[in-house]
Design an enzyme around this catalytic site. Structure first.
Site, mmCIF file in Angstrom:
data_model
loop_
_atom_site.group_PDB
_atom_site.id
_atom_site.type_symbol
_atom_site.label_atom_id
_atom_site.label_comp_id
_atom_site.label_asym_id
_atom_site.label_seq_id
_atom_site.Cartn_x
_atom_site.Cartn_y
_atom_site.Cartn_z
ATOM 1 N N ASP A 218 0.715 -1.128 0.078
ATOM 2 C CA ASP A 218 0.115 -0.024 -0.193
ATOM 3 C C ASP A 218 1.043 1.068 0.186
ATOM 4 O O ASP A 218 1.104 2.018 0.927
ATOM 5 C CB ASP A 218 -0.908 -0.198 1.279
ATOM 6 N N GLU B 299 -6.289 4.419 -9.342
ATOM 7 C CA GLU B 299 -7.341 4.912 -9.131
ATOM 8 C C GLU B 299 -8.237 5.894 -10.023
ATOM 9 O O GLU B 299 -7.360 6.899 -10.588
ATOM 10 C CB GLU B 299 -7.439 5.593 -7.645
ATOM 11 N N LYS C 70 -9.087 1.359 -9.658
ATOM 12 C CA LYS C 70 -9.540 1.530 -8.417
ATOM 13 C C LYS C 70 -10.958 2.616 -8.385
ATOM 14 O O LYS C 70 -10.583 3.695 -9.074
ATOM 15 C CB LYS C 70 -8.708 1.945 -7.521
ATOM 16 N N THR D 151 -12.876 0.480 -3.803
ATOM 17 C CA THR D 151 -12.048 0.956 -2.628
ATOM 18 C C THR D 151 -13.079 1.712 -1.778
ATOM 19 O O THR D 151 -14.336 2.081 -2.110
ATOM 20 C CB THR D 151 -10.793 1.812 -3.034
ATOM 21 N N PHE E 227 -11.882 -0.990 4.104
ATOM 22 C CA PHE E 227 -10.978 -0.245 5.168
ATOM 23 C C PHE E 227 -11.275 -0.763 6.618
ATOM 24 O O PHE E 227 -12.320 -0.543 7.334
ATOM 25 C CB PHE E 227 -11.237 1.056 4.826
#
Length: 315
Positions: A16, A95, A131, A155, A177
């Protein structure tokens, strides 16, 4: 064997970070980026040549000021993704602009644009995950993209309704998350104990994982946004976990035994599957104060960092 290596035996470890040196050091299978990570990487002098390359390319494309900025940021994301893909054996998650989170068609168009940019470097689309924020519009965009074999990483996923809708849409992978869920509960219930198995972020991912496996969904669960290494240990065995370099370092420094907490065999879920209409999805999300709050907050924060990244590139 240290705990990071033990974890890699039972879970696909994903980096990440946008820090290429860290990815090279920890040798993950996949990697994920987002506007915040790209902004951080862009402020490092060692990536200055990528900013220059993105800017020069975008200027050659022409267009209005916002189109120029869009081209700059997309090109930079792909350039960093390309560098990462030269190191890892798996996929990079890139993303879509968070400001498109409530526009299905614009999300689809931007996703296809990112894939085209990767293909200019002869990077096949099966090494890229797009994403997208887990809004209703984002999930519907992913439904279309998956049909076109453009696989997606949904996400900013905090609520069970989001996970249900993603599975129904045939999404390749979701990123629930963990740490941000814990943040909300700590802020709203400061006197409660959320350590260990009481961590609501760990509970959320466990519930989703069991629901998917018990009901035969193929969507991959990738826990994300960890606040401490104990959250990672509690989700060992999950399909994938995306981990920051600092927490990978902490796992690497311990050689205590690590065992799988989640397994696909004999999973049981009390949650029964059903297809969500748009109105039902929105109502369930609205009823989940944590999920609706953190989703909106996450989109705003990513959008703010996207603007900062544009500002940096435009200088």
């Amino acid at each position: 064997m240290d705990q990071l290596e033990q974890l890699k035996q039972i879970t696909t470890v994903v980096a990440d970070t946008g820090d290429i040196d860290a990815i090279r050091a920890f040798k993950p299978v996949d990697a994920t980026t987002n506007p915040s990570l790209l902004l951080k990487a862009s402020q490092d002098p060692k990536y200055a040549h990528l900013l220059d390359e993105a800017r020069i390319w975008a200027e050659k494309q022409g267009g209005g000021s916002q189109e120029l900025l869009n081209n700059m940021t997309d090109r930079l994301a792909v350039l960093i993704g390309k560098e990462i893909l030269s190191i890892i054996p798996g996929r990079i998650s890139t993303e879509v602009d968070a400001r498109l989170s409530f526009d299905t068609q614009a999300t689809i168009n931007r996703a296809r644009r990112l894939i085209d940019l990767y293909q200019e470097f002869e990077i096949p689309q099966d090494r890229v995950l797009i994403k997208i924020a887990s809004t209703w519009e984002g999930i519907e965009a992913a439904r279309v993209l998956e049909h076109d074999n453009i696989q997606c990483n949904l996400t900013l996923l905090f609520g069970f309704s989001q996970a249900m809708a993603c599975a129904d849409a045939g999404v390749f992978l979701i990123s629930p998350f963990v740490g941000r869920i814990l943040d909300w509960y700590k802020a709203n219930y400061p006197d409660q104990d959320f350590s260990g198995n009481n961590d609501p972020g760990v509970e959320s991912v466990t519930r989703i994982y069991n629901y998917y496996k018990a009901n035969g969904y193929g969507t991959i669960v990738m826990g994300a946004s960890f606040r401490n290494a104990d959250e990672i240990r509690s989700l060992a065995g999950c399909d994938r976990l995306t981990i920051s370099p600092a927490l990978m370092q902490e796992l690497e420094s311990s050689d205590m035994p690590l065992h799988a907490r989640l397994t696909a065999d004999n999973c049981y879920s009390e949650d029964q599957p059903f297809s969500l209409s748009e109105s039902k999805f929105r109502w369930m999300l609205n009823e989940d104060a944590m999920a609706s709050t953190k989703l909106a907050e996450g989109i705003r924060n990513f959008a703010a960092d996207q603007v900062k990244l544009e500002s940096l590139l435009s200088q």
